[in-house]
Design a protein around this motif. Structure first.
Motif, PDB file in Angstrom:
ATOM      1  N   THR A 164      41.973  49.738  39.235  1.00 41.10           N
ATOM      2  CA  THR A 164      42.479  50.731  38.286  1.00 41.10           C
ATOM      3  C   THR A 164      43.526  50.093  37.379  1.00 41.10           C
ATOM      4  O   THR A 164      43.870  48.914  37.539  1.00 41.10           O
ATOM      5  N   VAL A 165      44.025  50.852  36.441  1.00 44.49           N
ATOM      6  CA  VAL A 165      44.965  50.333  35.446  1.00 44.49           C
ATOM      7  C   VAL A 165      46.338  50.089  36.076  1.00 44.49           C
ATOM      8  O   VAL A 165      46.629  50.560  37.176  1.00 44.49           O
ATOM      9  N   GLY A 198      36.132  44.653  38.897  1.00 41.20           N
ATOM     10  CA  GLY A 198      35.599  45.989  38.723  1.00 41.20           C
ATOM     11  C   GLY A 198      36.714  47.025  38.721  1.00 41.20           C
ATOM     12  O   GLY A 198      37.752  46.840  39.362  1.00 41.20           O
ATOM     13  N   ILE A 199      36.483  48.109  37.985  1.00 41.75           N
ATOM     14  CA  ILE A 199      37.456  49.206  37.944  1.00 41.75           C
ATOM     15  C   ILE A 199      36.734  50.544  38.065  1.00 41.75           C
ATOM     16  O   ILE A 199      35.536  50.656  37.807  1.00 41.75           O
ATOM     17  N   ALA A 212      43.909  47.806  27.696  1.00 42.09           N
ATOM     18  CA  ALA A 212      44.927  46.827  28.095  1.00 42.09           C
ATOM     19  C   ALA A 212      44.471  46.062  29.330  1.00 42.09           C
ATOM     20  O   ALA A 212      44.687  44.846  29.446  1.00 42.09           O
ATOM     21  N   LEU A 213      43.832  46.762  30.267  1.00 40.43           N
ATOM     22  CA  LEU A 213      43.299  46.089  31.460  1.00 40.43           C
ATOM     23  C   LEU A 213      42.241  45.070  31.060  1.00 40.43           C
ATOM     24  O   LEU A 213      42.216  43.958  31.605  1.00 40.43           O
ATOM     25  N   MET A 214      41.367  45.424  30.128  1.00 39.42           N
ATOM     26  CA  MET A 214      40.367  44.458  29.658  1.00 39.42           C
ATOM     27  C   MET A 214      41.039  43.202  29.133  1.00 39.42           C
ATOM     28  O   MET A 214      40.630  42.074  29.458  1.00 39.42           O
ATOM     29  N   ASP A 215      42.072  43.384  28.324  1.00 39.18           N
ATOM     30  CA  ASP A 215      42.787  42.233  27.766  1.00 39.18           C
ATOM     31  C   ASP A 215      43.417  41.386  28.868  1.00 39.18           C
ATOM     32  O   ASP A 215      43.377  40.152  28.819  1.00 39.18           O
ATOM     33  N   ASP A 216      43.998  42.053  29.860  1.00 44.81           N
ATOM     34  CA  ASP A 216      44.622  41.325  30.975  1.00 44.81           C
ATOM     35  C   ASP A 216      43.587  40.511  31.747  1.00 44.81           C
ATOM     36  O   ASP A 216      43.824  39.346  32.101  1.00 44.81           O
ATOM     37  N   ALA A 217      42.428  41.126  32.019  1.00 40.77           N
ATOM     38  CA  ALA A 217      41.388  40.436  32.782  1.00 40.77           C
ATOM     39  C   ALA A 217      40.831  39.252  32.001  1.00 40.77           C
ATOM     40  O   ALA A 217      40.590  38.172  32.556  1.00 40.77           O
ATOM     41  N   LEU A 218      40.619  39.441  30.713  1.00 39.13           N
ATOM     42  CA  LEU A 218      40.127  38.340  29.881  1.00 39.13           C
ATOM     43  C   LEU A 218      41.140  37.200  29.822  1.00 39.13           C
ATOM     44  O   LEU A 218      40.764  36.024  29.895  1.00 39.13           O
ATOM     45  N   GLY A 256      34.151  46.132  25.524  1.00 39.81           N
ATOM     46  CA  GLY A 256      34.331  44.994  26.418  1.00 39.81           C
ATOM     47  C   GLY A 256      33.569  43.769  25.956  1.00 39.81           C
ATOM     48  O   GLY A 256      34.097  42.641  25.979  1.00 39.81           O
ATOM     49  N   LEU A 257      32.334  43.970  25.522  1.00 42.25           N
ATOM     50  CA  LEU A 257      31.546  42.842  25.024  1.00 42.25           C
ATOM     51  C   LEU A 257      32.154  42.298  23.727  1.00 42.25           C
ATOM     52  O   LEU A 257      32.208  41.080  23.522  1.00 42.25           O
ATOM     53  N   ALA A 258      32.633  43.192  22.871  1.00 37.31           N
ATOM     54  CA  ALA A 258      33.252  42.753  21.616  1.00 37.31           C
ATOM     55  C   ALA A 258      34.532  41.970  21.874  1.00 37.31           C
ATOM     56  O   ALA A 258      34.872  41.037  21.127  1.00 37.31           O
TER      57      ALA A 258
END
Length: 286
Positions: A164-165, A198-199, A212-218, A256-258
């Motif tokens: 989760t976030v 996964g979330i 923001a989570l996507m950015d952190d994971a990337l 997410g893909l973008a």
């Protein structure tokens, strides 16, 4: 407390074919333990039909009590030294093309079960050289020497879930910390591992927090992301705050893909190991 009614898009029908029936028969005849069946995964038929299954090692009692999870919490039994060989034989009997291995968290062990993880991966691979492996590991407190034991066995994918976030992590997880999980993903990626996280949605997160989570994971080097709907497993667990519409899941996949993920699985019924077998091919040829 008011409980939300489950929407139509979360109601599924089981569909099976000959591969599913074969796997199901072997599971029952040999008393095999899969998360697919014990967790009543809505994608079990789809995955088994494709020759993929998910197993849990190190027992069925966890040392943590996360509010989203229905796994029993308490004092686990010692690891079974015969488990790696038994699991390897299970994978062979089920003729799996791809297997996912996960585990309860074992904070009670000095190495948190890392050596057992390594032995399991090694044994399964030796007995099933044509079966690819994904391992969904706990955080091991982000200890490099423990992560190294798993990395050394070279599973095709190592996954660790953020769940989760950042804001909701203290409410949803117990000992686990958002930044610790990012440290795990960062360490794995820095060592050349294909990493995945996964979330769950529907816990009260905002769209900005998901992005923001996507950015952190990337930024931590993660290349595969799964996004699914949180489903309250029992009245003891944290309630669902919202059921997210499939269109929103589709939009998160697009975003997410973008942003740069190589693979995004995003739909209400997606779980961590959903269609895990198809995450291997694009990565192995790139």
């Amino acid at each position: 407390m008011t409980y939300l009614r489950k929407p139509e898009w979360l109601k599924t029908q089981l569909k099976s074919d000959l591969k599913f029936e074969m796997v199901n028969r072997i599971v029952k005849e040999h008393n095999l333990h899969t998360i697919c069946s014990s967790g009543r995964c809505p994608n079990m038929c789809e995955c088994w039909n494709k020759g993929t299954a998910t197993f849990m090692i190190l027992g069925d009692i966890c040392t943590r009590r996360c509010r989203f999870c229905n796994t029993a919490t308490g004092r686990p039994l010692p690891p079974d030294p015969a488990e790696p060989a038994h699991l390897a034989e299970s994978v062979r009997l089920m003729q799996l093309r791809h297997a996912v291995i996960t585990a309860v968290t074992r904070d009670d062990l000095p190495d948190q079960g890392a050596a057992h993880w390594a032995a399991t991966i090694r044994t399964v691979k030796a007995a099933n050289p044509h079966t690819t492996l994904e391992v969904l590991i706990p955080d091991f407190d982000a200890r490099p020497e423990l992560l190294d034991l798993v990395i050394a066995e070279r599973p095709e994918i190592i996954s660790h879930n953020l769940e989760t976030v950042r804001r909701l992590t203290p409410q949803v997880r117990t000992k686990a910390r958002y930044d610790t999980s990012l440290d795990v993903l960062r360490y794995l990626s820095a060592h050349g591992v294909t990493t995945k996280t996964g979330i769950m949605l529907g816990l009260g997160e905002t769209e900005d927090e998901v992005l923001a989570l996507m950015d952190d994971a990337l930024a931590a080097g993660c290349s595969i992301l799964t996004i699914g709907q949180y489903m309250q497993p029992s009245r003891r667990n944290i309630p669902v705050a919202a059921y997210i519409h499939p269109d929103q899941f589709a939009e998160y996949k697009r975003i997410g893909l973008a942003k740069g993920f190589r693979i995004v699985e995003s739909a209400p019924l997606v779980r961590s190991s959903y269609c895990a077998e198809r995450h291997i091919t694009p990565l192995s040829v790139s």
